[in-house]
Design a protein around this motif. Structure first.
Motif, PDB file in Angstrom:
ATOM      1  N   GLU A  23       0.785  -1.284  -0.085  1.00 53.57           N
ATOM      2  CA  GLU A  23       0.053   0.001  -0.088  1.00 53.57           C
ATOM      3  C   GLU A  23       0.917   1.370   0.214  1.00 53.57           C
ATOM      4  O   GLU A  23       0.235   2.512  -0.341  1.00 53.57           O
ATOM      5  N   ARG A  69       4.754   8.434  -3.203  1.00 47.95           N
ATOM      6  CA  ARG A  69       5.278   8.149  -4.686  1.00 47.95           C
ATOM      7  C   ARG A  69       6.836   8.736  -4.781  1.00 47.95           C
ATOM      8  O   ARG A  69       7.034   9.819  -4.576  1.00 47.95           O
ATOM      9  N   ARG A  94       1.481   2.917  -3.304  1.00 48.20           N
ATOM     10  CA  ARG A  94       0.456   3.180  -4.251  1.00 48.20           C
ATOM     11  C   ARG A  94      -0.264   4.713  -3.693  1.00 48.20           C
ATOM     12  O   ARG A  94      -1.129   5.011  -4.446  1.00 48.20           O
ATOM     13  N   HIS A  95       0.484   4.969  -2.670  1.00 48.30           N
ATOM     14  CA  HIS A  95      -0.135   6.210  -2.201  1.00 48.30           C
ATOM     15  C   HIS A  95       0.572   7.497  -2.491  1.00 48.30           C
ATOM     16  O   HIS A  95       1.892   7.467  -2.910  1.00 48.30           O
TER      17      HIS A  95
END
Length: 287
Positions: A250, A258, A253-254
């Protein structure tokens, strides 16, 4: 020049034999795309001068290969301490780490956010402003940022949850050279339940709201031996602890995380467990 991975993944590397000679050899052995190093004894106040040839080699290698390099300052640093001797040594050690970081082309110098120990928190925060603000002003334009690392919440820690970063940054007037290093084990121990549905996103959203989305410069990717809220700082290998592998996926993906480098500080006295941790994170990133 090779393009930088979306999130470079690496490790804190041993530097026996020299920052470049030992550190880069270990990085290659475990497949690291980023490195963190000590530039002096992490458990003492002695401040090593360094070797110019090793500094130059590491700096040039980092520039040529887009290898993010970070310095971890000594563990003894505590600007919230009631001890004048500790304060003086802490200031000198942070200044030394920043200077050494500049010499090796480091992007950031990680420093623990400290504890009030036995004095009122308000007094500790005033000390923080008095001593840390001038050090931030000293950083040259091409020098490393100072990265504040919240702790696991044990004792009278000044900063543990990401919400604690707000008052901490306010104490230094939200200085532009003050960044954040987020340790996943510390955050979990401090009470951020990264295993809950949406737990990682909730923590990173709170970090963006409290500190600013652009302040996150490094992630210490560590699993935890102890449960959420334990306030115990005991790292575990990726996927082998109570955080597990899924929350690390996770992280990639934030939007707040990034492009942010991740380095492991996981158990192991040889390259093998560290290579496995780096590979596990790469699979989560690339999967």
């Amino acid at each position: 020049m090779a393009s930088e991975p979306i999130n470079p993944i690496g490790a804190h590397v041993p530097v026996a034999g020299g920052l470049a000679t030992g550190g880069l050899r270990y990085a290659a052995e475990i497949g690291a795309e980023a490195v963190q190093v000590f530039v002096s004894n992490p458990r003492g106040w002695a401040r090593a001068a360094g070797k110019p040839d090793e500094d130059q080699r590491l700096r040039e290698y980092g520039e040529e290969h887009d290898l993010p390099v970070f310095v971890h300052a000594p563990y003894l640093i505590n600007l919230g301490s009631p001890s004048p001797e500790t304060i003086a040594n802490s200031v000198a050690s942070i200044r030394h780490a920043l200077q050494r970081g500049a010499a090796i082309g480091a992007r950031g110098v990680v420093v623990h956010t400290g504890s009030a120990v036995s004095q009122p928190r308000e007094d500790a925060m005033r000390q923080l402003r008095e001593h840390l603000r001038p050090l931030l002003d000293e950083i040259p334009d091409d020098g490393p940022d100072l990265l504040l690392e919240p702790m696991a919440g044990q004792g009278a820690m000044l900063c543990a949850t990401v919400q604690d970063l707000g008052p901490y940054l306010d104490a230094v007037d939200r200085h532009p050279r003050a960044g954040v290093c987020l340790d996943t084990c510390h955050a979990f121990a401090a009470g951020h339940d990264l295993t809950a549905p949406g737990g990682v996103a909730e923590m990173l959203d709170a970090l963006a709201e409290t500190a600013g989305a652009d302040r996150l410069k490094l992630i210490h990717a560590n699993d935890s031996k102890d449960p959420c809220g334990s306030r115990k700082d005991r790292h575990e290998n990726i996927g082998a602890g109570l955080i597990g592998a899924a929350p690390f996926a996770e992280l990639f993906r934030h939007p707040v995380s990034r492009g942010v480098p991740l380095v492991i500080e996981t158990p192991g006295r040889s390259a093998e467990p560290h290579r496995a941790d780096v590979e596990a994170l790469k699979k989560l990133r690339d999967g």
